[in-house]
Design an enzyme around this catalytic site. Structure first.
Site, PDB file in Angstrom:
ATOM      1  N   ASP A 151      -4.429 -28.202 -46.858  1.00  0.00           N
ATOM      2  CA  ASP A 151      -4.668 -28.004 -48.292  1.00  0.00           C
ATOM      3  C   ASP A 151      -3.560 -27.223 -48.983  1.00  0.00           C
ATOM      4  O   ASP A 151      -3.631 -26.976 -50.187  1.00  0.00           O
ATOM      5  CB  ASP A 151      -6.023 -27.328 -48.521  1.00  0.00           C
ATOM      6  CG  ASP A 151      -6.150 -25.961 -47.823  1.00  0.00           C
ATOM      7  OD1 ASP A 151      -5.124 -25.444 -47.327  1.00  0.00           O
ATOM      8  OD2 ASP A 151      -7.271 -25.434 -47.779  1.00  0.00           O
ATOM      9  N   ASP A 205     -11.044 -27.009 -37.483  1.00  0.00           N
ATOM     10  CA  ASP A 205     -10.504 -27.859 -38.545  1.00  0.00           C
ATOM     11  C   ASP A 205      -8.980 -27.809 -38.388  1.00  0.00           C
ATOM     12  O   ASP A 205      -8.326 -26.860 -38.836  1.00  0.00           O
ATOM     13  CB  ASP A 205     -10.962 -27.289 -39.900  1.00  0.00           C
ATOM     14  CG  ASP A 205     -10.878 -28.290 -41.031  1.00  0.00           C
ATOM     15  OD1 ASP A 205     -10.625 -29.492 -40.783  1.00  0.00           O
ATOM     16  OD2 ASP A 205     -11.071 -27.861 -42.198  1.00  0.00           O
TER      17      ASP A 205
END
Ligand code: NAG
Length: 238
Positions: free
Chosen positions: A32, A144
């Site tokens: 991100d 993640d």
């Protein structure tokens, strides 16, 4: 000194506890571009937080105090060199946002976990990840994996940092679909994007077994974050 077998067996459970967390879990993927949470001061017990970079991917020497590029006006982003890489055919190194059942961010920030993939094309391969981040949307024992082009997920600073599309490259969750999608990536993120389709064989959220390990120096040299008494003095999580 000679230890009798009985004495040795008596010592083993204590050693197992001292080695930190282990179990089975799942993986997802993201990139991100935001400042990872373990880049704030004093998140774990490391004297230094995870390194971050400015908008042009140059390291910040700010003691971890710059706001995230994901916050209005923030200038700290994830450094591109916190991308995964292949050590050899069966081992890779990288970083992940982590949630360990029964534990907390203070215990996992900058700790390393050896993941053994237990499903998909990478079954049997191993990856050592350093926890650089966490996430309110992570379930227990979730790793993640930070992979450029893996989807921006909940937050997105990639548009601000690299001019990525509004929802990031590819799908917001999951990211790009094929290696050729990596061709048009910013140069600094290309190798990490390609890793997913080369070493990782395009695996789609494989399951893992995991155990905490001492961090390889090759990882901490890039992140700058080293836990004090890495692994051996971890507080047991139960
Ligand atoms: C990969 O590297 C690791 C760490 O150096 C080593 O233990 C392992 O044997 C290597 N595997 C292969 C297939 O070369």
């Amino acid at each position: 000194m000679h230890l009798s077998l009985t004495a040795l067996v008596a010592v083993l459970p204590a050693v197992a506890l001292a080695q930190g967390a282990s179990g089975t879990g799942k993986t997802t993927r993201y990139w991100d571009c935001c400042k990872p949470s373990c880049a704030w001061p004093k998140k774990g017990n490391s004297p230094n937080p995870v390194k971050t970079c400015d908008k042009n991917d140059n390291p910040l020497n700010d003691g971890g105090n710059t706001k995230s590029g994901c916050d209005n006006g923030g200038g700290a982003y994830m450094c591109s060199n916190q991308s995964p890489w292949a050590v050899n055919d069966t081992l890779s190194y990288g970083w992940a946002a982590v949630n360990i059942a029964g534990s907390n961010e203070a215990a996992w920030c900058c700790a390393c976990y050896e993941l053994t993939f237990t499903s998909g094309p990478v079954q049997g391969k191993k990856m050592i990840v350093q926890a650089s981040n966490t996430g309110g949307d992570l379930g227990s024992n979730q790793f993640d994996l930070a992979i450029p082009g893996g989807g921006v997920g909940q937050f997105n600073a990639c548009t601000q940092q690299y001019g990525a599309p509004a929802n990031g490259w590819g799908d917001r969750y999951g990211g790009v679909h094929s290696k050729s999608d990596c061709d048009s990536f910013p140069a600094a993120l290309k190798a990490g994007c390609n890793w997913r389709f080369d070493w990782f064989q395009g695996a789609d959220n494989p399951t893992v077994s995991f155990r905490q390990v001492a961090c390889p120096a090759a990882i901490t040299a890039k992140s700058g974050c080293v836990r004090q008494n890495d692994v051996i003095n971890e507080t047991p999580t139960n």
